[in-house]
Design an enzyme around this catalytic site. Structure first.
Site, PDB file in Angstrom:
ATOM      1  N   VAL A   8       9.176   6.613  32.242  1.00 28.65           N
ATOM      2  CA  VAL A   8       9.953   6.406  31.149  1.00 28.65           C
ATOM      3  C   VAL A   8       9.386   6.966  29.959  1.00 28.65           C
ATOM      4  O   VAL A   8       8.260   7.005  29.890  1.00 28.65           O
ATOM      5  CB  VAL A   8      10.457   4.829  31.149  1.00 28.65           C
ATOM      6  CG1 VAL A   8      11.223   4.313  32.033  1.00 28.65           C
ATOM      7  CG2 VAL A   8       9.119   3.995  30.720  1.00 28.65           C
ATOM      8  N   SER A   9      10.149   7.127  29.081  1.00 26.58           N
ATOM      9  CA  SER A   9       9.809   8.004  27.683  1.00 26.58           C
ATOM     10  C   SER A   9       9.145   7.154  26.676  1.00 26.58           C
ATOM     11  O   SER A   9       8.413   7.458  25.873  1.00 26.58           O
ATOM     12  CB  SER A   9      11.028   8.760  27.161  1.00 26.58           C
ATOM     13  OG  SER A   9      11.342   9.969  28.062  1.00 26.58           O
ATOM     14  N   THR A  10       9.751   5.891  26.778  1.00 25.56           N
ATOM     15  CA  THR A  10       9.497   4.965  25.614  1.00 25.56           C
ATOM     16  C   THR A  10       9.096   3.581  26.093  1.00 25.56           C
ATOM     17  O   THR A  10       9.318   3.360  27.104  1.00 25.56           O
ATOM     18  CB  THR A  10      10.539   4.776  24.450  1.00 25.56           C
ATOM     19  OG1 THR A  10      11.381   4.081  24.784  1.00 25.56           O
ATOM     20  CG2 THR A  10      10.923   6.171  23.868  1.00 25.56           C
TER      21      THR A  10
END
Length: 179
Positions: A8-10
């Site tokens: 996931v990016s964050t």
């Protein structure tokens, strides 16, 4: 061995859905990280690639979890293939461990490459059409034609230093040189 990769990016995004899907797909080990896909240095992905052995399969829920761009995806799948391993994406139903899966992967990659080239071509065509209508893109010039003439006059006739002229017009010395 089936190795899963989840990303996931964050920090506020959740990995649970991906890890559950990878476990259901038979992943015996899951490498998970919270990092932007645009970052090439992804420690967990690097660990996964280092541990790959002949006959292993890397599984992701969607191929965009593994790579942000087609070029990146192709490079990573090439690394996986070079180690004798396969690649599987659950959402796109791509499985490079089979001849049909390799064909589908390369067809998708070719279509994506074609689309990228078409976008680039359409952008060039749009810029050319705008240029024909008199629209010019880019940053506006720092100096008008009259100011350029004044800069040349100050440099050639008054023999003023370039740095002084640049300071007077509030531009860089490079801009004065170009004028």
């Amino acid at each position: 061995m089936i190795l899963g990769y989840a990303r996931v990016s964050t920090d506020d995004q959740n990995l649970d859905a991906q890890t559950d899907a990878l476990s259901a797909a038979g992943a015996q080990r899951i490498f998970a990280e919270r990092i932007s896909g645009s970052k090439r240095q992804r420690p967990e992905l690097d660990r996964l690639l280092d541990q790959l052995r002949d006959g292993d399969v890397v599984v992701v829920t969607k191929y965009d979890r593994l790579a942000r761009s087609l070029r990146d995806l192709l490079e990573i799948v090439e690394l996986i293939d070079a180690r004798g391993a396969g690649f599987r994406s659950l959402a796109e139903d791509i499985d490079t461990t089979t001849p049909a899966g390799r064909l589908i992967f390369h067809v998708f990659a070719s279509i994506a490459q074609f689309e990228r080239e078409r976008i680039s071509e359409r952008t060039r065509e749009g810029l050319e059409a705008a240029k024909k209508r008199g629209r010019v893109g880019g940053r506006p010039p720092a100096l008008s034609e009259a100011q350029k003439a004044e800069v040349r006059h100050m440099r050639d006739t008054e023999l003023r230093p370039i740095a002084d002229i640049a300071a007077l017009f509030r531009v860089s010395a490079k801009t004065v040189h170009r004028a």
